[in-house]
Design a protein around this motif. Structure first.
Motif, PDB file in Angstrom:
ATOM      1  N   SER A  36       0.909  -1.211   0.137  1.00  0.00           N
ATOM      2  CA  SER A  36       0.077   0.009  -0.059  1.00  0.00           C
ATOM      3  C   SER A  36       0.870   1.392   0.002  1.00  0.00           C
ATOM      4  CB  SER A  36      -0.663  -0.024   1.280  1.00  0.00           C
ATOM      5  OG  SER A  36      -0.234  -0.017   2.456  1.00  0.00           O
ATOM      6  N   GLU A  37       2.133   1.235   0.653  1.00  0.00           N
ATOM      7  CA  GLU A  37       2.924   2.306   0.581  1.00  0.00           C
ATOM      8  C   GLU A  37       3.425   2.517  -0.900  1.00  0.00           C
ATOM      9  OE1 GLU A  37       3.324  -0.199   4.500  1.00  0.00           O
ATOM     10  OE2 GLU A  37       3.146  -0.524   2.395  1.00  0.00           O
ATOM     11  N   GLY A  38       3.138   3.840  -1.208  1.00  0.00           N
ATOM     12  CA  GLY A  38       3.498   4.482  -2.472  1.00  0.00           C
ATOM     13  C   GLY A  38       2.811   3.611  -3.746  1.00  0.00           C
ATOM     14  N   ILE A  39       1.734   3.076  -3.458  1.00  0.00           N
ATOM     15  CA  ILE A  39       1.369   2.305  -4.641  1.00  0.00           C
ATOM     16  C   ILE A  39       0.836   3.213  -5.893  1.00  0.00           C
ATOM     17  CG2 ILE A  39      -1.099   2.845  -3.515  1.00  0.00           C
ATOM     18  CD1 ILE A  39      -1.881  -0.452  -4.412  1.00  0.00           C
ATOM     19  N   ASP A  40       0.569   4.245  -5.368  1.00  0.00           N
ATOM     20  CA  ASP A  40       0.140   5.500  -6.450  1.00  0.00           C
ATOM     21  C   ASP A  40       1.236   5.752  -7.197  1.00  0.00           C
ATOM     22  OD1 ASP A  40       0.819   6.580  -3.928  1.00  0.00           O
ATOM     23  OD2 ASP A  40       0.201   8.427  -4.697  1.00  0.00           O
ATOM     24  N   GLU A  41       2.514   5.513  -6.971  1.00  0.00           N
ATOM     25  CA  GLU A  41       3.675   5.902  -7.564  1.00  0.00           C
ATOM     26  C   GLU A  41       4.484   4.941  -8.266  1.00  0.00           C
ATOM     27  OE1 GLU A  41       6.126   7.623  -4.552  1.00  0.00           O
ATOM     28  OE2 GLU A  41       4.491   9.252  -4.144  1.00  0.00           O
ATOM     29  N   LYS A  42       4.308   3.542  -8.098  1.00  0.00           N
ATOM     30  CA  LYS A  42       4.943   2.563  -8.719  1.00  0.00           C
ATOM     31  C   LYS A  42       4.397   2.058  -9.997  1.00  0.00           C
ATOM     32  CE  LYS A  42       5.680   0.602  -4.144  1.00  0.00           C
ATOM     33  NZ  LYS A  42       5.582  -0.109  -2.998  1.00  0.00           N
ATOM     34  N   PRO A  43       5.443   2.067 -11.153  1.00  0.00           N
ATOM     35  CA  PRO A  43       4.840   1.833 -12.475  1.00  0.00           C
ATOM     36  C   PRO A  43       3.997   0.580 -12.607  1.00  0.00           C
ATOM     37  CG  PRO A  43       7.116   2.334 -12.357  1.00  0.00           C
ATOM     38  CD  PRO A  43       6.662   2.166 -10.937  1.00  0.00           C
ATOM     39  N   SER A  44       4.180  -0.357 -11.718  1.00  0.00           N
ATOM     40  CA  SER A  44       3.268  -1.656 -12.125  1.00  0.00           C
ATOM     41  C   SER A  44       1.666  -1.399 -11.535  1.00  0.00           C
ATOM     42  CB  SER A  44       3.851  -2.728 -11.497  1.00  0.00           C
ATOM     43  OG  SER A  44       5.225  -3.110 -11.886  1.00  0.00           O
ATOM     44  N   PHE A  45       1.491  -0.371 -10.764  1.00  0.00           N
ATOM     45  CA  PHE A  45       0.438  -0.352  -9.888  1.00  0.00           C
ATOM     46  C   PHE A  45      -0.344   0.937 -10.080  1.00  0.00           C
ATOM     47  CE2 PHE A  45       3.127  -3.203  -7.070  1.00  0.00           C
ATOM     48  CZ  PHE A  45       2.578  -4.317  -7.750  1.00  0.00           C
ATOM     49  N   ARG A  46       0.189   2.153 -10.418  1.00  0.00           N
ATOM     50  CA  ARG A  46      -0.345   3.367 -10.490  1.00  0.00           C
ATOM     51  C   ARG A  46      -1.382   3.339 -11.317  1.00  0.00           C
ATOM     52  NH1 ARG A  46       5.064   6.519 -12.504  1.00  0.00           N
ATOM     53  NH2 ARG A  46       5.142   5.694 -14.864  1.00  0.00           N
ATOM     54  N   GLN A  47      -1.513   3.153 -12.534  1.00  0.00           N
ATOM     55  CA  GLN A  47      -2.626   2.988 -13.455  1.00  0.00           C
ATOM     56  C   GLN A  47      -3.767   2.318 -12.810  1.00  0.00           C
ATOM     57  OE1 GLN A  47      -2.722   5.366 -15.698  1.00  0.00           O
ATOM     58  NE2 GLN A  47      -4.903   5.111 -16.089  1.00  0.00           N
ATOM     59  N   PRO A  48      -3.625   0.902 -12.397  1.00  0.00           N
ATOM     60  CA  PRO A  48      -4.649   0.312 -12.215  1.00  0.00           C
ATOM     61  C   PRO A  48      -5.126   1.008 -10.792  1.00  0.00           C
ATOM     62  CG  PRO A  48      -2.800  -1.273 -12.705  1.00  0.00           C
ATOM     63  CD  PRO A  48      -2.435   0.257 -12.896  1.00  0.00           C
TER      64      PRO A  48
END
Length: 223
Positions: free
Chosen positions: A76-88
């Protein structure tokens, strides 16, 4: 991490509790493992729809689908910034249904498996993300990942992470693809209240995903 869970509730009861459409068959699953198909709920035109997704997220931009084996969980930490997860995270969020999950505690040279459930025995919804991977000549692959957070009082002496379990009142907020309020969405990724959960030791049968038997659910010692 969250690397194994179960879903044994009948589909009729799941539909009633989570209010979704689903037209496929569903049998009891005692030992769901990564790369297998899991029952997830998404939102389409304001309605909740159930579908089978492959566990292990393959980002739409990936060159090789094998990356999914490393993407069963998303911190959950930084999930909105990680390339694999930010769009989903922005618009492809889902609920992954479960009635219990497993973690392993190291005791000496051995690892003891534990099962975590709700005290009321009801199924619950894990916070998930999904993505659609397309490659020329192949059918689209729809995959998912389970979001993890810091542990609560029930889980912390077994593992330093736990899956995010969403509260019923937050389902619509989480599922709405039009909702891109990052701060609001991240505020939902908290440890679930410990006083509503319990754990117990289970058989080492759960260690192998080849073991898909109801005996896995049975407690050895309640804690």
């Amino acid at each position: 991490m969250c690397g194994r869970f179960s879903l044994t509730e009948e589909i009729y009861n799941l539909k009633r509790q989570f209010e979704f459409e689903f037209f496929d068959e569903l049998g009891p699953r005692y030992n769901i493992a990564p790369s297998q198909m899991v029952l997830a709920i998404g939102q389409n035109k304001g309605a909740r729809k159930g579908a089978y997704l492959k566990w292990g997220l393959v980002p739409y931009w990936a060159e090789d689908s094998k990356i999914g084996y490393k993407m069963i969980n998303a911190r959950s930490e930084g999930i909105d910034e990680k390339p694999s997860f930010r769009q989903p995270f922005k618009q492809r969020r889902c609920l992954i249904l479960s009635d219990g999950f497993y973690e392993w505690k190291k005791i000496g040279k051995e690892k003891q498996p534990y099962r975590f459930v709700m005290k009321n025995g009801q199924p619950f919804a894990l916070a998930g993300l999904y993505d659609i991977w397309k490659k020329a000549g192949k059918s689209p692959l729809v995959t998912c990942t389970i979001i993890t957070t810091t542990p609560n009082e029930v889980t912390k002496d077994v593992h330093d992470r736990m899956p995010v379990i969403l509260k019923k009142d937050d389902y619509d907020t989480w599922l709405d693809p039009k909702n891109q309020d990052i701060a609001l969405l991240k505020s939902l990724l908290l440890p679930y209240p410990a006083d509503e959960m319990m754990k117990f030791e289970v058989s080492s049968l759960v260690n192998s995903p080849k073991n898909e038997v109801p005996e896995i659910l049975q407690p050895i010692n309640s804690l």
